[in-house]
Design a protein around this motif. Structure first.
Motif, PDB file in Angstrom:
ATOM      1  N   ARG A 236      -7.653 -10.757   1.860  1.00 49.05           N
ATOM      2  CA  ARG A 236      -7.302  -9.357   1.608  1.00 49.05           C
ATOM      3  C   ARG A 236      -6.395  -9.285   0.386  1.00 49.05           C
ATOM      4  NH1 ARG A 236      -3.982  -5.362   5.702  1.00 49.05           N
ATOM      5  NH2 ARG A 236      -4.079  -3.486   4.416  1.00 49.05           N
ATOM      6  N   VAL A 238      -4.168  -7.100  -2.505  1.00 48.52           N
ATOM      7  CA  VAL A 238      -3.438  -5.852  -2.735  1.00 48.52           C
ATOM      8  C   VAL A 238      -2.824  -5.862  -4.125  1.00 48.52           C
ATOM      9  CG1 VAL A 238      -2.933  -5.516  -0.292  1.00 48.52           C
ATOM     10  CG2 VAL A 238      -1.269  -6.694  -1.743  1.00 48.52           C
ATOM     11  N   GLU A 249      -1.662   2.590  -5.433  1.00 51.48           N
ATOM     12  CA  GLU A 249      -1.752   1.344  -4.691  1.00 51.48           C
ATOM     13  C   GLU A 249      -3.218   1.099  -4.414  1.00 51.48           C
ATOM     14  OE1 GLU A 249      -1.878  -0.973  -0.796  1.00 51.48           O
ATOM     15  OE2 GLU A 249      -2.914   0.807  -1.525  1.00 51.48           O
ATOM     16  N   GLU A 251      -6.294  -1.781  -2.552  1.00 54.52           N
ATOM     17  CA  GLU A 251      -6.612  -2.923  -1.694  1.00 54.52           C
ATOM     18  C   GLU A 251      -8.092  -3.253  -1.843  1.00 54.52           C
ATOM     19  OE1 GLU A 251      -5.196  -2.083   2.302  1.00 54.52           O
ATOM     20  OE2 GLU A 251      -3.512  -0.929   1.471  1.00 54.52           O
ATOM     21  N   TRP A 252      -8.401  -4.558  -1.912  1.00 50.90           N
ATOM     22  CA  TRP A 252      -9.766  -5.020  -2.100  1.00 50.90           C
ATOM     23  C   TRP A 252     -10.103  -6.076  -1.051  1.00 50.90           C
ATOM     24  CZ3 TRP A 252      -6.144  -4.604  -5.993  1.00 50.90           C
ATOM     25  CH2 TRP A 252      -6.429  -3.748  -7.073  1.00 50.90           C
ATOM     26  N   ALA A 269       1.093  -2.214  -4.613  1.00 56.24           N
ATOM     27  CA  ALA A 269       1.389  -3.114  -3.507  1.00 56.24           C
ATOM     28  C   ALA A 269       1.766  -4.465  -4.075  1.00 56.24           C
ATOM     29  CB  ALA A 269       0.180  -3.244  -2.587  1.00 56.24           C
ATOM     30  N   ILE A 272       1.773  -8.837   1.457  1.00 57.03           N
ATOM     31  CA  ILE A 272       1.096  -8.541   2.719  1.00 57.03           C
ATOM     32  C   ILE A 272       1.714  -9.392   3.819  1.00 57.03           C
ATOM     33  CG2 ILE A 272      -1.139  -8.168   3.804  1.00 57.03           C
ATOM     34  CD1 ILE A 272      -2.443  -9.025   1.210  1.00 57.03           C
ATOM     35  N   VAL A 278       1.494  -3.852   4.416  1.00 58.77           N
ATOM     36  CA  VAL A 278       1.558  -4.016   2.964  1.00 58.77           C
ATOM     37  C   VAL A 278       2.891  -3.471   2.460  1.00 58.77           C
ATOM     38  CG1 VAL A 278       0.499  -3.375   0.762  1.00 58.77           C
ATOM     39  CG2 VAL A 278      -0.943  -3.815   2.768  1.00 58.77           C
TER      40      VAL A 278
END
Length: 335
Positions: A236, A238, A249, A251-252, A269, A272, A278
């Motif tokens: 994950r 960020v 912000e 997230e991918w 971000a 994590i 986050v």
């Protein structure tokens, strides 16, 4: 392990009035057990009055630079030396030729040293034993930027006018792997997760290298948007997406596909936690400060923390926040 960025904060603050950004936090996560955050200011080495944390294992160790803040131009830390902190206490100072970037839960540090006229990737034990990482004779130089708890190290090496991402795997000591980089890209590495995925940024935007050593560009929204990662945990990713007119912000997933963006004042971000929380920066009452998000909405505005605190890492149990706070590293513990 966990990385940081601060330049974007200044840029974001500069455009907040022009963009009419509103305070973050109009959406809130479902109520959960609230933390009372207790601050611990980390000690500075004797003879210093300023420090910046660069990397942390999210719990015990942190690395950065400590020295004396200049009161005249050019401002910044003078006579700074790479420093290792253990539970908030400085336990190791390195020579001026060594720069540090990250540390893992074993206290193993990675960075760069000037060896025989060449910038060389190195690892340093918590007791100060320095070892040059294996290299290709064709390299003009190399740097080690990130390390995970398993001991996998990643960085960048230059070969003539080209740069490649390099991995020094813990499972095969004494070896390295050069990973392919798209033509005309200049990579910088920002983080590595426990499985070995790597994130970073190039002159063309952010990227993730997956477990099959395949390169993926981070998706971005908007015609001028650019994805910029700061951290990865268990695939994950960020960070932020920024353009000429906006910040958010972002997230991918592990293939670089966009999962969500947070706008409404969110800037970026940076870390994590083990449960997916986050941490990053958002405008709160028109000032950038640290907040926590869960599932895309603010779960803790961290109103009791210093307005200058900037998160570098979140512990696996999410009971500790580590970062920089106006001239010295610090941590906040949940009670």
């Amino acid at each position: 392990m966990f990385k940081r960025r601060s330049a974007s904060v200044l840029a974001a603050a500069a455009i907040t009035t022009a963009l009419g950004l509103v305070p973050v936090g109009t959406a809130q996560a479902a109520p959960q057990a609230a933390c009372v955050w207790q601050k611990t200011a980390w000690e500075l080495p004797t003879g210093t009055n300023d420090a910046v944390l660069y990397g942390s294992d999210g719990n015990r160790y942190g690395v950065g630079i400590a020295g004396t803040m200049s009161t005249t131009f050019p401002y910044g830390i003078k006579n700074g030396l790479a420093t290792l902190w253990d539970n908030g206490k400085p336990v190791l100072r390195l020579s001026s030729s060594t720069t540090v970037a990250d540390v893992n839960s074993s206290g193993l540090i990675v960075g760069t040293d000037y060896v025989n006229g060449t910038y060389t990737a190195v690892k340093v034990s918590s007791t100060g034993t320095k070892t040059a990482l294996p290299s290709n004779p064709a390299w003009n130089g190399s740097n080690a930027k990130v390390i995970n708890n398993a001991g996998d190290i990643a960085g960048v090496a230059s070969i003539g006018t080209k740069n490649v991402v390099v991995v020094w795997p813990a499972s095969a000591p004494g070896t390295y792997r050069e990973l392919p980089v798209p033509s005309n890209y200049i990579p910088a590495v920002d983080d590595i997760d426990e499985q070995g995925r790597i994130v970073g940024i190039t002159n063309a935007g952010g990227f993730v290298i997956d477990l099959n050593s395949q390169w993926h560009t981070l998706a971005a929204q908007g015609t001028n948007g650019t994805g910029s990662p700061n951290a990865i945990r268990d695939g994950r990713i960020v960070g932020s997406i920024h353009s000429d007119t906006a910040y958010s912000e972002a997230e991918w997933d592990s293939q670089g596909r966009l999962v969500r963006t947070i706008t409404n004042g969110a800037i970026e971000a940076r870390a994590i936690g083990g449960n997916g929380t986050v941490g990053g920066l958002a405008f709160v009452n028109s000032s950038p400060r640290s907040v926590l998000w869960s599932n895309g909405v603010v779960s803790d505005s961290l109103s009791a923390t210093s307005q200058f605190f900037q998160i570098t890492a979140i512990s696996t149990d999410e009971k500790k926040l580590i970062g920089n706070d106006a001239g010295y590293p610090s941590s906040y513990t949940c009670s």
